[in-house]
Design an enzyme around this catalytic site. Structure first.
Site, short mmCIF file in Angstrom:
data_model
loop_
_atom_site.label_atom_id
_atom_site.label_comp_id
_atom_site.label_asym_id
_atom_site.label_seq_id
_atom_site.Cartn_x
_atom_site.Cartn_y
_atom_site.Cartn_z
N LYS A 46 -2.11 -7.89 -5.41
CA LYS A 46 -3.04 -6.77 -5.21
C LYS A 46 -3.91 -7.11 -4.00
O LYS A 46 -4.22 -8.29 -3.77
CB LYS A 46 -3.91 -6.62 -6.47
CG LYS A 46 -5.00 -5.57 -6.38
CD LYS A 46 -4.44 -4.17 -6.45
CE LYS A 46 -5.53 -3.10 -6.29
NZ LYS A 46 -4.99 -1.82 -5.85
N SER A 47 -4.28 -6.09 -3.23
CA SER A 47 -5.11 -6.37 -2.04
C SER A 47 -6.43 -7.03 -2.45
O SER A 47 -7.11 -6.55 -3.36
CB SER A 47 -5.39 -5.09 -1.28
OG SER A 47 -4.18 -4.53 -0.82
N ASN A 70 -3.12 7.63 -8.25
CA ASN A 70 -3.95 6.47 -8.60
C ASN A 70 -5.22 6.46 -7.79
O ASN A 70 -5.24 6.85 -6.61
CB ASN A 70 -3.18 5.15 -8.38
CG ASN A 70 -3.40 4.57 -6.99
OD1 ASN A 70 -4.40 3.92 -6.71
ND2 ASN A 70 -2.45 4.83 -6.10
N LEU A 74 -9.42 -0.43 -5.51
CA LEU A 74 -9.42 -1.84 -5.09
C LEU A 74 -9.96 -2.80 -6.12
O LEU A 74 -10.69 -3.74 -5.80
CB LEU A 74 -10.26 -1.96 -3.82
CG LEU A 74 -9.42 -1.84 -2.57
CD1 LEU A 74 -10.29 -1.56 -1.37
CD2 LEU A 74 -8.66 -3.13 -2.39
N CYS A 130 -5.70 1.86 2.55
CA CYS A 130 -6.05 2.31 1.20
C CYS A 130 -6.59 3.73 1.23
O CYS A 130 -7.54 4.02 1.97
CB CYS A 130 -7.08 1.38 0.56
SG CYS A 130 -7.59 2.04 -1.05
N ILE A 193 5.48 2.93 2.93
CA ILE A 193 4.20 3.58 3.18
C ILE A 193 3.22 3.32 2.03
O ILE A 193 3.65 3.04 0.92
CB ILE A 193 4.35 5.12 3.33
CG1 ILE A 193 5.01 5.73 2.08
CG2 ILE A 193 5.10 5.48 4.58
CD1 ILE A 193 5.10 7.26 2.08
N ASN A 194 1.92 3.39 2.34
CA ASN A 194 0.92 3.41 1.28
C ASN A 194 0.93 4.83 0.67
O ASN A 194 1.70 5.69 1.09
CB ASN A 194 -0.45 3.05 1.86
CG ASN A 194 -1.36 2.39 0.83
OD1 ASN A 194 -1.38 2.81 -0.34
ND2 ASN A 194 -2.11 1.40 1.23
N GLY A 220 5.39 7.31 -6.01
CA GLY A 220 6.51 7.62 -6.90
C GLY A 220 7.52 8.54 -6.23
O GLY A 220 7.38 8.87 -5.04
O1 RRO Z 1 -6.77 0.16 -5.14
C1 RRO Z 1 -6.41 1.28 -4.79
O2 RRO Z 1 -6.99 2.31 -5.17
C2 RRO Z 1 -5.28 1.47 -3.88
C3 RRO Z 1 -5.09 0.74 -2.74
BR1 RRO Z 1 -6.17 -0.70 -2.26
C4 RRO Z 1 -4.02 1.05 -1.85
O3 RRO Z 1 -3.80 0.44 -0.80
N1 RRO Z 1 -3.22 2.07 -2.20
C5 RRO Z 1 -3.41 2.79 -3.32
O4 RRO Z 1 -2.65 3.74 -3.57
N2 RRO Z 1 -4.44 2.47 -4.16
#
Ligand code: RRO
Length: 305
Positions: A46-47, A70, A74, A130, A193-194, A220
């Site tokens: 996780k970041s 979601n 973070l 994010c 991709i994010n 998804g």
């Molecule tokens: O934690 C998040 O809400 C989140 C992050 Br850091 C991200 O890079 N991508 C995402 O879909 N959720």
């Protein structure tokens, strides 16, 4: 003789091209379990931010049939605990570890990168994309080509011996420019991709948004066409290798990512929906399809479209 799916990425060997993505898996214990799965080639954390974060109000994740939304916000243990977690994960597995980091200000990224490098991850991923902290930090860095380049350049100044991956967003008309600048700045690889959006889903009966934070990023199967387009745009723009992700839940999806230009393939939502064993299922399906189609090596189909 069947196809061998072993893959090399930035000169580092992967026993499978499938990796876990930085996403809704927050706990180190879950990553330790993931590392035991045969079909998985590598693990992304996780970041991690400088300070620990509780995350956004619950519910943070909700399904809408063909995808999820979601707003985890973070949630992560912060860099001090993050380093301890990566060291302990590395003791449990020989599989490559991608340490994902995120900064709220640009200057935090080189600080985080230098610190996380102490844990000796195989890669450092800069999460420049994010979608869920707009109110705190504004638009993601990866919507801006110049800022993205500066982020990579500053990290490359302080970390010399670990490949740097830039994680990009689809939510920009400037993706090709961003990826061009990021490569020029010295990035070793791209992850894309994010999540798309943010979007919103509504609880009709309760007359309110389902997600605690009202809005959140989409991922998804719903976003797979956007992911494929972005990966192919990136493949056609730069030479550095790509981790492709966005809606992969079966062997064909993974092979499509490779046909668009990916070298590794990230799986996120499918794990949330079907459990960690989904990696073995996708791995097996990739082999079956390749053998049935006469594909002798993934190199033969990479970027073929
Ligand atoms: O934690 C998040 O809400 C989140 C992050 Br850091 C991200 O890079 N991508 C995402 O879909 N959720």
């Amino acid at each position: 003789m069947g196809i061998n799916l072993k893959t090399t990425f930035c000169k580092i060997p992967f026993t499978s091209p499938l990796i876990s993505v930085s996403g809704i898996v927050v706990e180190i214990s879950q990553n330790i379990k993931l590392a035991q799965i045969k079909g998985i080639g590598g693990i992304t954390t996780k970041s991690i931010s400088i300070m620990p974060r509780e995350g956004n109000p619950i519910p943070r994740v909700a399904s809408f049939g063909i995808g999820i939304i979601n707003s985890v916000g973070l949630r992560n243990p912060g860099i001090d605990q993050g380093i301890i977690d990566i060291i302990s994960l590395k003791k449990q597995t020989k599989k490559p570890i991608i340490a994902s980091i995120v900064g709220f200000q640009l200057y935090e990224l080189p600080i985080l990168a230098k610190r996380v490098a102490v844990a000796k991850p195989d890669f450092i991923e800069l999460n420049l994309s994010c979608p869920n902290v707009d109110d705190e930090i504004g638009r993601p860095i990866a919507t801006d080509p110049l800022l993205s380049a500066i982020a990579v350049m500053e990290v490359k100044k302080v970390v010399k011996n670990i490949p740097i991956i830039a994680k990009l967003t689809p939510n920009t008309p400037d993706l090709k420019k961003v990826v061009f600048e990021v490569e020029e700045a010295g990035a070793d690889a791209i992850s894309a991709i994010n999540a798309v959006g943010p979007g919103m889903i509504i609880d009709f009966k309760k007359r309110k948004p389902v997600i605690g934070n009202r809005i959140g990023g989409l991922s998804g199967p719903a976003i797979k066409p956007i992911a494929l387009r972005c990966i192919n745009d990136i493949y056609k723009t730069v030479k550095i290798p790509i981790i492709g992700m966005g809606g992969v839940s079966n062997g064909q999806d993974a092979l499509e990512m490779i046909m668009a230009g990916a070298t590794l393939v990230g799986v996120g939502v499918a794990v949330y929906k079907h459990g960690q064993q989904v990696f073995d299922k996708i791995f097996k399906e990739m082999k079956e399809i390749c053998n049935a189609e006469g594909i002798k090596s993934l190199k033969n189909i990479r970027g073929i479209i």
